[in-house]
Design a protein around this motif. Structure first.
Motif, PDB file in Angstrom:
ATOM      1  N   ARG A 108       0.819  -1.213   0.000  1.00 36.32           N
ATOM      2  CA  ARG A 108       0.000   0.000   0.000  1.00 36.32           C
ATOM      3  C   ARG A 108       0.859   1.271   0.000  1.00 36.32           C
ATOM      4  O   ARG A 108       1.802   1.394   0.785  1.00 36.32           O
ATOM      5  N   CYS A 109       0.522   2.187  -0.872  1.00 31.31           N
ATOM      6  CA  CYS A 109       1.157   3.499  -0.924  1.00 31.31           C
ATOM      7  C   CYS A 109       0.252   4.381  -1.766  1.00 31.31           C
ATOM      8  O   CYS A 109      -0.918   4.037  -1.981  1.00 31.31           O
ATOM      9  N   ARG A 110       0.750   5.483  -2.261  1.00 33.02           N
ATOM     10  CA  ARG A 110      -0.063   6.368  -3.095  1.00 33.02           C
ATOM     11  C   ARG A 110       0.800   6.969  -4.192  1.00 33.02           C
ATOM     12  O   ARG A 110       2.018   7.106  -4.029  1.00 33.02           O
ATOM     13  N   LEU A 111       0.160   7.298  -5.287  1.00 36.21           N
ATOM     14  CA  LEU A 111       0.852   7.975  -6.381  1.00 36.21           C
ATOM     15  C   LEU A 111       0.499   9.447  -6.271  1.00 36.21           C
ATOM     16  O   LEU A 111      -0.685   9.812  -6.321  1.00 36.21           O
ATOM     17  N   SER A 112       1.528  10.273  -6.098  1.00 33.87           N
ATOM     18  CA  SER A 112       1.281  11.681  -5.780  1.00 33.87           C
ATOM     19  C   SER A 112       2.097  12.632  -6.632  1.00 33.87           C
ATOM     20  O   SER A 112       3.126  12.265  -7.199  1.00 33.87           O
ATOM     21  N   VAL A 143       5.853  13.147 -10.346  1.00 34.28           N
ATOM     22  CA  VAL A 143       4.773  12.234  -9.960  1.00 34.28           C
ATOM     23  C   VAL A 143       5.440  10.915  -9.626  1.00 34.28           C
ATOM     24  O   VAL A 143       6.126  10.328 -10.462  1.00 34.28           O
ATOM     25  N   ASP A 144       5.259  10.463  -8.393  1.00 34.25           N
ATOM     26  CA  ASP A 144       5.952   9.249  -7.963  1.00 34.25           C
ATOM     27  C   ASP A 144       5.169   8.584  -6.829  1.00 34.25           C
ATOM     28  O   ASP A 144       4.259   9.178  -6.248  1.00 34.25           O
ATOM     29  N   LEU A 145       5.561   7.344  -6.527  1.00 30.29           N
ATOM     30  CA  LEU A 145       4.964   6.634  -5.402  1.00 30.29           C
ATOM     31  C   LEU A 145       5.457   7.226  -4.096  1.00 30.29           C
ATOM     32  O   LEU A 145       6.642   7.550  -3.953  1.00 30.29           O
ATOM     33  N   VAL A 146       4.559   7.354  -3.141  1.00 30.49           N
ATOM     34  CA  VAL A 146       4.902   7.883  -1.822  1.00 30.49           C
ATOM     35  C   VAL A 146       4.365   6.927  -0.771  1.00 30.49           C
ATOM     36  O   VAL A 146       3.220   6.491  -0.845  1.00 30.49           O
ATOM     37  N   SER A 147       5.229   6.601   0.184  1.00 30.00           N
ATOM     38  CA  SER A 147       4.788   5.764   1.288  1.00 30.00           C
ATOM     39  C   SER A 147       4.813   6.593   2.572  1.00 30.00           C
ATOM     40  O   SER A 147       3.805   7.136   3.000  1.00 30.00           O
ATOM     41  N   SER A 148       5.987   6.761   3.156  1.00 33.51           N
ATOM     42  CA  SER A 148       6.092   7.565   4.384  1.00 33.51           C
ATOM     43  C   SER A 148       6.283   9.051   4.083  1.00 33.51           C
ATOM     44  O   SER A 148       6.006   9.902   4.927  1.00 33.51           O
ATOM     45  N   GLY A 149       6.787   9.371   2.887  1.00 31.92           N
ATOM     46  CA  GLY A 149       7.097  10.757   2.556  1.00 31.92           C
ATOM     47  C   GLY A 149       8.491  11.182   2.957  1.00 31.92           C
ATOM     48  O   GLY A 149       8.914  12.314   2.712  1.00 31.92           O
ATOM     49  N   ASN A 197      14.668  15.388   0.256  1.00 33.97           N
ATOM     50  CA  ASN A 197      15.072  16.035  -0.992  1.00 33.97           C
ATOM     51  C   ASN A 197      14.368  17.373  -1.219  1.00 33.97           C
ATOM     52  O   ASN A 197      14.333  17.881  -2.335  1.00 33.97           O
ATOM     53  N   GLY A 198      13.810  17.916  -0.136  1.00 32.54           N
ATOM     54  CA  GLY A 198      13.227  19.252  -0.201  1.00 32.54           C
ATOM     55  C   GLY A 198      11.929  19.342  -0.968  1.00 32.54           C
ATOM     56  O   GLY A 198      11.574  20.407  -1.483  1.00 32.54           O
ATOM     57  N   LEU A 199      11.202  18.223  -1.043  1.00 28.59           N
ATOM     58  CA  LEU A 199       9.935  18.192  -1.778  1.00 28.59           C
ATOM     59  C   LEU A 199       8.771  17.948  -0.832  1.00 28.59           C
ATOM     60  O   LEU A 199       8.939  17.411   0.263  1.00 28.59           O
ATOM     61  N   VAL A 200       7.583  18.331  -1.303  1.00 25.91           N
ATOM     62  CA  VAL A 200       6.384  18.105  -0.501  1.00 25.91           C
ATOM     63  C   VAL A 200       5.252  17.643  -1.421  1.00 25.91           C
ATOM     64  O   VAL A 200       5.149  18.082  -2.564  1.00 25.91           O
ATOM     65  N   GLU A 201       4.418  16.748  -0.896  1.00 24.74           N
ATOM     66  CA  GLU A 201       3.250  16.256  -1.636  1.00 24.74           C
ATOM     67  C   GLU A 201       2.225  17.370  -1.757  1.00 24.74           C
ATOM     68  O   GLU A 201       1.903  18.014  -0.754  1.00 24.74           O
ATOM     69  N   VAL A 202       1.695  17.582  -2.958  1.00 24.53           N
ATOM     70  CA  VAL A 202       0.665  18.609  -3.108  1.00 24.53           C
ATOM     71  C   VAL A 202      -0.663  18.029  -3.601  1.00 24.53           C
ATOM     72  O   VAL A 202      -1.691  18.691  -3.518  1.00 24.53           O
ATOM     73  N   GLU A 203      -0.626  16.801  -4.102  1.00 25.70           N
ATOM     74  CA  GLU A 203      -1.872  16.193  -4.580  1.00 25.70           C
ATOM     75  C   GLU A 203      -1.694  14.681  -4.709  1.00 25.70           C
ATOM     76  O   GLU A 203      -0.666  14.217  -5.197  1.00 25.70           O
ATOM     77  N   VAL A 204      -2.688  13.931  -4.264  1.00 19.54           N
ATOM     78  CA  VAL A 204      -2.683  12.477  -4.428  1.00 19.54           C
ATOM     79  C   VAL A 204      -3.479  12.133  -5.682  1.00 19.54           C
ATOM     80  O   VAL A 204      -4.637  12.529  -5.815  1.00 19.54           O
TER      81      VAL A 204
END
Length: 221
Positions: free
Chosen positions: A97-101, A163-169, A175-182
């Motif tokens: 389980r993870c998400r594409l964000s 756009v990549d898979l994210v589990s824990s973040g 790498n100085g990035l943040v999720e903005v949309e799932v």
């Protein structure tokens, strides 16, 4: 002698979670499967009529779609990217389980509103899925295809977003990035070659039922 049923399994994280499911179905790979120094890709199991191949996650879908393997275990992200009509995905295995964000640099995110996007340049391993997602929102997406190290793309000016898979973040944060949309939630599915499901039903159907029981009876959505 009848050809064995071949199950394609992915290297990496999903495989670790898949092994207990395989064991629940009564499939135990030969000792060489666990030998990290082995370069073998095809393995016998304790079931004479079943063998395993271990390949890259993206290749699992291709091997099964083209009938080189009859069944496979693969993430729903891969199924969405390739959208093979030859594949049937009857069971959500509930693992991997993870998400594409969508993610972008922290400083950009602090002044960015995703609702205002009209054109984006994105680095991703999922160009088809990414384009479809943005098209549905009326956004033009220019996709730069990468197979790994996605997080470097914004830092080195290759793209403004990924756009990549994210589990824990954790990788994004480091790498100085943040999720903005799932874009979509992801889990691993049992996939079956549609032709094999018909022509080898006596062998394949019990395996599908076994995996469904092992996964707690979950049908794929």
């Amino acid at each position: 002698m009848a050809q064995p049923v071949i199950i394609a399994v992915p290297k990496g994280r999903i495989l670790e979670e898949a092994l207990p499911l395989l064991a629940s179905v009564g499939i135990l790979p030969e000792a060489a499967f666990s030998d990290e120094s082995s370069r073998a890709l095809s393995f016998a199991t304790n079931q004479p009529g079943i063998s395993l191949i271990r390949v890259r996650a993206f290749d699992v879908a291709t091997f099964v779609a083209h009938g080189a393997a009859q069944l496979g275990i693969v993430g729903s992200d891969v199924l969405m990217e390739f959208d093979y009509s030859e594949l049937y995905a009857p069971v959500d295995l509930g693992i991997g389980r993870c998400r594409l964000s969508i993610a972008e640099p922290v400083d950009l995110a602090s002044r960015d509103d995703p609702r205002s996007w009209s054109h984006v340049r994105v680095a991703t391993k999922y160009p088809n899925l990414t384009r479809k997602h943005f098209e549905a929102r009326g956004v033009q997406a220019e996709c730069v295809k990468l197979n790994g190290a996605m997080e470097l793309a914004p830092k080195l000016g290759l793209s403004s977003r990924i756009v990549d898979l994210v589990s824990s973040g954790k990788t994004l944060k480091e790498n100085g990035l943040v999720e903005v949309e799932v874009i979509t939630e992801v889990s691993a599915r049992l996939i079956v070659n549609r032709a094999a499901f018909k022509t080898r039903a006596a062998e394949v159907a019990p395996l599908v039922d076994g995996f469904r029981r092992a996964a707690g009876g979950k049908h794929a959505a």
